[in-house]
Design a protein around this motif. Structure first.
Motif, PDB file in Angstrom:
ATOM      1  N   PRO A 126       0.814  -1.239   0.000  1.00 56.56           N
ATOM      2  CA  PRO A 126       0.000   0.000   0.000  1.00 56.56           C
ATOM      3  C   PRO A 126       0.839   1.278   0.000  1.00 56.56           C
ATOM      4  O   PRO A 126       0.542   2.204  -0.773  1.00 56.56           O
ATOM      5  N   PRO A 127       1.902   1.376   0.822  1.00 52.93           N
ATOM      6  CA  PRO A 127       2.708   2.607   0.748  1.00 52.93           C
ATOM      7  C   PRO A 127       3.404   2.782  -0.598  1.00 52.93           C
ATOM      8  O   PRO A 127       3.501   3.909  -1.117  1.00 52.93           O
ATOM      9  N   LEU A 128       3.880   1.695  -1.192  1.00 53.31           N
ATOM     10  CA  LEU A 128       4.606   1.789  -2.446  1.00 53.31           C
ATOM     11  C   LEU A 128       3.680   2.014  -3.626  1.00 53.31           C
ATOM     12  O   LEU A 128       3.987   2.793  -4.529  1.00 53.31           O
ATOM     13  N   VAL A 129       2.535   1.336  -3.633  1.00 55.47           N
ATOM     14  CA  VAL A 129       1.650   1.380  -4.797  1.00 55.47           C
ATOM     15  C   VAL A 129       0.610   2.493  -4.683  1.00 55.47           C
ATOM     16  O   VAL A 129       0.347   3.226  -5.642  1.00 55.47           O
ATOM     17  N   GLY A 131       0.469   4.883  -2.100  1.00 55.26           N
ATOM     18  CA  GLY A 131       0.882   6.077  -1.359  1.00 55.26           C
ATOM     19  C   GLY A 131       0.405   6.108   0.064  1.00 55.26           C
ATOM     20  O   GLY A 131       0.293   7.194   0.648  1.00 55.26           O
ATOM     21  N   GLY A 132       0.070   4.985   0.637  1.00 55.82           N
ATOM     22  CA  GLY A 132      -0.383   4.934   2.026  1.00 55.82           C
ATOM     23  C   GLY A 132       0.728   5.266   2.990  1.00 55.82           C
ATOM     24  O   GLY A 132       1.919   5.245   2.654  1.00 55.82           O
ATOM     25  N   GLY A 133       0.340   5.577   4.246  1.00 58.47           N
ATOM     26  CA  GLY A 133       1.331   5.908   5.262  1.00 58.47           C
ATOM     27  C   GLY A 133       2.093   4.670   5.720  1.00 58.47           C
ATOM     28  O   GLY A 133       1.493   3.627   6.001  1.00 58.47           O
ATOM     29  N   TRP A 134       3.420   4.845   5.810  1.00 55.41           N
ATOM     30  CA  TRP A 134       4.240   3.681   6.198  1.00 55.41           C
ATOM     31  C   TRP A 134       3.917   3.198   7.599  1.00 55.41           C
ATOM     32  O   TRP A 134       3.811   1.985   7.859  1.00 55.41           O
ATOM     33  N   SER A 135       3.792   4.110   8.556  1.00 57.05           N
ATOM     34  CA  SER A 135       3.547   3.701   9.949  1.00 57.05           C
ATOM     35  C   SER A 135       2.221   2.940  10.075  1.00 57.05           C
ATOM     36  O   SER A 135       2.124   1.933  10.804  1.00 57.05           O
ATOM     37  N   GLU A 136       1.188   3.435   9.348  1.00 58.69           N
ATOM     38  CA  GLU A 136      -0.130   2.773   9.427  1.00 58.69           C
ATOM     39  C   GLU A 136      -0.065   1.356   8.885  1.00 58.69           C
ATOM     40  O   GLU A 136      -0.558   0.404   9.518  1.00 58.69           O
TER      41      GLU A 136
END
Length: 502
Positions: A126-129, A131-136
């Motif tokens: 999700p963060p890579l594809v 743009g989601g938050g890494w911590s979440e």
């Protein structure tokens, strides 16, 4: 050179003549060259009563000479005798049995790497594809790893198995491990030995026919003659006299007649107790008594005739009777979908009489390799087979069966070869063992469902953001507690058959 020397049994060569004293175990397969005696063949053939053997008759290694001195010519070396063949059959059967692979072991090979891969993908993709938050998403990935922890799943099977094995052991049902417990639940055919398994293993007096005497008087005179004897038929008469509280007067001038019976005096009256043929040599037996003897023989009973003062005084019939719970135990097996069959080394007439009373199909006069062959044939027809027995002669079939069960009080060979044992010797315990297995398997399936079900629910809710790390911890710990508690319920298990009986 005419001398007698004690040598190791394994050193006996074919053609050697051995001396077998009363009470000795015959050391090698052979043929009697001198003597006439009763041979206890129960350990090898399952015959419940000693068999009379004379010069020219074959004898087996491991059987017991009960009466008189015999000279036996060895016909097979130690490596080829009956006991050696039994050992070889057992070894071959055990080598051919494949080990059971548990479902959880197979499942974990895919499950554990799969959970690790899923946790990593949830944390990274999700963060890579998107743009989601890494911590979440790292938080959610960790929660998924925790949810996927296989603690509850891994413990679900061994906890249930341990509880079931413990519950069985407390009731005299010993099962050698989880694979055996699992296999017991799938059997649909069971082959049972007769002597010592379906029956008590020792003759009992079943009928007393008095001629010009009371039944108690006939029993009293017979017991007087048999006092001090260790022959199974003599013990049956003595046990009956004790149970009926019949007085047993002292006998004088008592002596045994090899192969015929025993004679002596009681109260000054000459008595003889022995086989119908030997009794017929001392007094003419009326046609009515001969008919009764023939009827008893057709029922598989051994008959002794009492002659008093050269006249028939009575007839005593004896037989190794079925255990008290045999009928109910077989009915419980059939109700559980397990079809029983009798395999015995005993003679056809006795076996057929016992089998008819119990409503069983029967294979009689079977040697150890014959019993193993029948078990193999049942397996080839698609059956899952359990074999129940208590003697050396049952060992090859016990090893070949899907599950081998030894009856309590059986030989060390049977107990060692078997996968399970019924310590109390009750036929009804066989159905109880099947019931315990099926209850344990049901409990395992429940545990797996709970463990996987909770994981699926919290896996979905974590990904969509409804639950987080702390609920995941509670779910993982809760699932472990739930499956353990469910497994512990098996400790309170009681067989339905025993509940009804008592």
């Amino acid at each position: 050179d005419g001398a007698v020397a004690e040598v190791p049994a394994e050193s006996l060569a074919v053609g050697t003549v051995t001396l077998v004293r009363p009470g000795d175990r015959i050391a090698a397969d052979g043929a009697i060259v001198e003597g006439d005696s009763a041979i206890d063949e129960a350990p090898v053939t399952g015959e419940s009563v000693p068999v009379r053997k004379k010069a020219g008759d074959a004898v087996f290694a491991g059987t017991i000479n009960t009466d008189t001195v015999l000279r036996v010519k060895v016909t097979a070396a130690a490596a080829d005798n009956t006991i050696a063949r039994v050992v070889k059959l057992v070894e071959e059967a055990q080598e051919s049995k494949a080990p059971t692979e548990r479902f959880i072991d197979r499942f974990s090979r895919v499950y554990t790497p799969g959970v690790l891969a899923l946790g990593a993908l949830v944390a990274v993709l999700p963060p890579l594809v998107a743009g989601g938050g890494w911590s979440e998403w790292i938080y959610k990935g960790l929660a998924i790893l925790l949810i996927g922890c296989p603690c509850a799943l891994v413990i679900s099977t061994p906890a249930a198995i341990a509880a079931a094995l413990s519950a069985g052991a407390r009731r005299g049902l010993l099962i050698k491990g989880g694979a055996v417990l699992e296999a017991l639940g799938s059997i649909n055919a069971i082959a049972l030995d007769k002597t010592g398994t379906l029956t008590e293993g020792k003759p009992k007096v079943t009928d007393i026919v008095a001629v010009e005497h009371s039944e108690a008087n006939v029993l009293s005179m017979a017991a007087a003659l048999e006092t001090g004897s260790s022959h199974p038929l003599a013990l049956a008469i003595l046990d009956k006299a004790k149970a009926d509280k019949v007085p047993v007067p002292p006998a004088s001038e008592a002596f045994a007649l090899g192969g015929k019976g025993v004679a002596g005096k009681v109260g000054g009256k000459e008595l003889f107790l022995g086989s119908p043929a030997a009794a017929g040599e001392r007094a003419a037996l009326p046609a009515e008594q001969l008919a009764r003897i023939a009827a008893f023989n057709d029922e598989g009973k051994s008959v002794s005739v009492l002659i008093a003062a050269s006249a028939p005084a009575g007839i005593i019939a004896m037989r190794d009777e079925p255990r008290a719970d045999a009928q109910a135990g077989l009915a419980a097996l059939r109700q559980a979908g397990v079809e029983p069959v009798m395999l015995t080394g005993d003679n056809r007439r006795t076996a057929a009489a016992i089998a008819k009373g119990l409503g069983l199909p029967v294979h009689a006069e079977m040697l150890p390799q014959d019993k193993q062959r029948v078990v193999r044939e049942l397996q080839a027809s698609g059956k899952k087979v359990a074999k129940v027995g208590d003697g050396i002669n049952d060992a090859p079939a016990l090893a070949a069966a899907d599950v081998g069960i030894a009856m309590g009080g059986g030989t060390d060979v049977a107990l060692e070869t078997a996968d399970a044992a019924v310590l109390h010797g009750r036929v009804g315990d066989l159905a109880a063992m099947v019931e315990l297995s099926r209850r344990a398997l049901s409990n395992i399936h429940q545990n797996i469902t709970v463990a996987l079900g909770l994981k699926v629910v919290f896996l979905v809710t974590t990904i969509v953001g409804i639950t987080g790390l702390w609920p995941a911890i509670l779910a993982d710990t809760g699932a472990t507690v739930l499956v353990t508690a469910n497994a512990m319920r098996l400790l309170a298990w009681r067989p339905r058959a025993l509940v009804k009986a008592g």
